[in-house]
Design a protein around this motif. Sequence first.
Motif, PDB file in Angstrom:
ATOM      1  N   LYS A  32      -1.148   4.096   9.163  1.00 58.10           N
ATOM      2  CA  LYS A  32      -1.591   5.703   8.874  1.00 58.10           C
ATOM      3  C   LYS A  32      -1.578   5.884   9.675  1.00 58.10           C
ATOM      4  O   LYS A  32      -1.652   7.027  10.777  1.00 58.10           O
ATOM      5  CB  LYS A  32      -2.937   5.318   7.874  1.00 58.10           C
ATOM      6  CG  LYS A  32      -3.319   6.602   7.823  1.00 58.10           C
ATOM      7  CD  LYS A  32      -4.291   6.056   6.910  1.00 58.10           C
ATOM      8  CE  LYS A  32      -5.034   7.400   6.305  1.00 58.10           C
ATOM      9  NZ  LYS A  32      -6.676   7.867   7.499  1.00 58.10           N
TER      10      LYS A  32
ATOM     11  N   ARG B 228      -0.665   2.051  -4.695  1.00 62.02           N
ATOM     12  CA  ARG B 228      -0.845   0.210  -4.417  1.00 62.02           C
ATOM     13  C   ARG B 228       0.753   0.321  -5.445  1.00 62.02           C
ATOM     14  O   ARG B 228       0.573   1.071  -6.680  1.00 62.02           O
ATOM     15  CB  ARG B 228      -1.653  -0.236  -5.060  1.00 62.02           C
ATOM     16  CG  ARG B 228      -2.668  -0.557  -6.078  1.00 62.02           C
ATOM     17  CD  ARG B 228      -3.505  -1.342  -6.008  1.00 62.02           C
ATOM     18  NE  ARG B 228      -3.624  -1.671  -7.379  1.00 62.02           N
ATOM     19  CZ  ARG B 228      -4.037  -2.797  -8.220  1.00 62.02           C
ATOM     20  NH1 ARG B 228      -2.946  -3.495  -7.808  1.00 62.02           N
ATOM     21  NH2 ARG B 228      -4.830  -2.604  -9.103  1.00 62.02           N
TER      22      ARG B 228
ATOM     23  N   LEU C  71       0.839   5.108   1.274  1.00 61.37           N
ATOM     24  CA  LEU C  71       0.828   5.822   1.637  1.00 61.37           C
ATOM     25  C   LEU C  71       1.479   6.920   1.433  1.00 61.37           C
ATOM     26  O   LEU C  71       2.537   7.699   1.633  1.00 61.37           O
ATOM     27  CB  LEU C  71       0.830   6.167   3.269  1.00 61.37           C
ATOM     28  CG  LEU C  71       0.352   4.308   4.022  1.00 61.37           C
ATOM     29  CD1 LEU C  71       0.585   4.144   5.450  1.00 61.37           C
ATOM     30  CD2 LEU C  71      -1.222   4.816   3.828  1.00 61.37           C
TER      31      LEU C  71
ATOM     32  N   VAL D  92       1.241  -1.515   0.185  1.00 60.36           N
ATOM     33  CA  VAL D  92       0.547  -0.020   0.317  1.00 60.36           C
ATOM     34  C   VAL D  92       1.245   1.262  -0.006  1.00 60.36           C
ATOM     35  O   VAL D  92       2.170   0.849   0.794  1.00 60.36           O
ATOM     36  CB  VAL D  92      -0.705  -0.212   1.646  1.00 60.36           C
ATOM     37  CG1 VAL D  92      -2.096   1.698   1.521  1.00 60.36           C
ATOM     38  CG2 VAL D  92      -1.927  -1.021   1.071  1.00 60.36           C
TER      39      VAL D  92
ATOM     40  N   TYR E 272      -2.982   9.562   3.293  1.00 59.85           N
ATOM     41  CA  TYR E 272      -3.921   9.324   2.861  1.00 59.85           C
ATOM     42  C   TYR E 272      -3.925   8.062   1.748  1.00 59.85           C
ATOM     43  O   TYR E 272      -2.332   7.752   1.899  1.00 59.85           O
ATOM     44  CB  TYR E 272      -4.664  10.565   1.133  1.00 59.85           C
ATOM     45  CG  TYR E 272      -4.223  11.801   1.970  1.00 59.85           C
ATOM     46  CD1 TYR E 272      -5.014  12.576   2.346  1.00 59.85           C
ATOM     47  CD2 TYR E 272      -3.298  12.790   2.011  1.00 59.85           C
ATOM     48  CE1 TYR E 272      -5.715  13.403   2.819  1.00 59.85           C
ATOM     49  CE2 TYR E 272      -3.627  13.756   2.743  1.00 59.85           C
ATOM     50  CZ  TYR E 272      -4.469  14.210   3.318  1.00 59.85           C
ATOM     51  OH  TYR E 272      -4.558  15.914   3.120  1.00 59.85           O
ATOM     52  N   GLN E 273      -4.837   7.166   1.862  1.00 61.90           N
ATOM     53  CA  GLN E 273      -3.794   5.833   0.991  1.00 61.90           C
ATOM     54  C   GLN E 273      -4.288   5.916  -0.145  1.00 61.90           C
ATOM     55  O   GLN E 273      -5.401   6.496  -1.122  1.00 61.90           O
ATOM     56  CB  GLN E 273      -4.539   4.579   1.288  1.00 61.90           C
ATOM     57  CG  GLN E 273      -4.534   3.150   0.842  1.00 61.90           C
ATOM     58  CD  GLN E 273      -5.392   2.265   1.510  1.00 61.90           C
ATOM     59  OE1 GLN E 273      -4.981   1.831   2.723  1.00 61.90           O
ATOM     60  NE2 GLN E 273      -5.512   1.617   0.811  1.00 61.90           N
TER      61      GLN E 273
ATOM     62  N   ALA F  93      -0.865  -1.176   6.717  1.00 62.12           N
ATOM     63  CA  ALA F  93      -1.667   0.032   6.801  1.00 62.12           C
ATOM     64  C   ALA F  93      -1.949   0.836   7.440  1.00 62.12           C
ATOM     65  O   ALA F  93      -2.086   1.620   7.839  1.00 62.12           O
ATOM     66  CB  ALA F  93      -1.438  -0.211   5.320  1.00 62.12           C
TER      67      ALA F  93
END
Length: 337
Positions: A308, A323, A171, A169, A319-320, A304
């Motif tokens: 976060k 990927r 971030l 992921v 913010y995600q 993740a």
Amino acid sequence: MDAYKKAGVDITAGYRLVDALKELTQNDALGSFGGMFPLELGTYDEPVLVAGTDGVGTKLLVAAQAKQNAQVGVDLVAMCVNDILAQGAKPLFFLDYLGTGHLEEKKATEILRGIVAGVKEAGAVLLGGETAEMPDMYEHGRYDLAGFAVGIADKKKLLTAQNTKEGDVLLGLAANGLHSNGFSLVRDILFKQNGFSLDEVLPGCQTDLRHELLKPTRIYVKSVYPLVEAGLVHAIAHITGGGLVENVARILPDGLAAEIDLAAWQVPAIMQDLQKLGQLSFADMTQTFNLGLGLVVAVDPSMAAEVKGQLEQAGERVYQVGRVMPGSKQVKIRGEL
């Protein structure tokens, strides 16, 4: 010394600046021929020193015009220590270089005040530096800055592109505005093409250009390094020159690509205004500006949410944004600006 002063170089002004710096840092050792740092290696199995150097670019011209120079001192430190952090290293010490045509003590002290603040924010030590007065090199009122940072890491904990895994992921950590990139383009659009003054407020912004353009680059060391130390981060991209596309690509190994969704965060108003005023293409924007993200961090999907949360507790806006997937080291950005 009188002859040297007539030639445009005031040595005594330099001495006074060193004294002012000693007072700012409470470090009487400054001013020696070389700085010394006690290096304790007891906690590292395979200690590696990581060094980096950078500058502030033509943002300095905006600072000089605005007569606000402390912010660029912070920028200088941030550009260097964030690069060190991106390698997985803890910044240890910092050195600066200030070149100018005529040493203006008030301005120089203001710059150094910003450098000292930035070094403190990074948890490092200002070990020394150089101030060069060169009247035939720089126009009146002009100066240049360069910074040099050294950090330390355990070799096995260094962050490289090989650490990034399929499914990771991405971030994104919010930037503090433009940071220190793209300012030749920014200045061309705002001042040359459109004739704005620093006192004006752009349509989407809440502050005038003096404050909007001189927001200092965010320093991420205190919030991110504990996660690096805990092994919760696979890789870090510092979003500087080259924007999202070039810098995220630097943390991708062969066989992997990144997909980033622009809808995941709000692009700052200043960048949207620049796009409209300069009629910039999508490629111009994604390959020049950070688009509101100062760092992009690759983490295991199972961690993740925890990463976060820890970053948010440390004061970051996170913010995600994407990927990692199979591909050929390309960065695909979905959405519209």
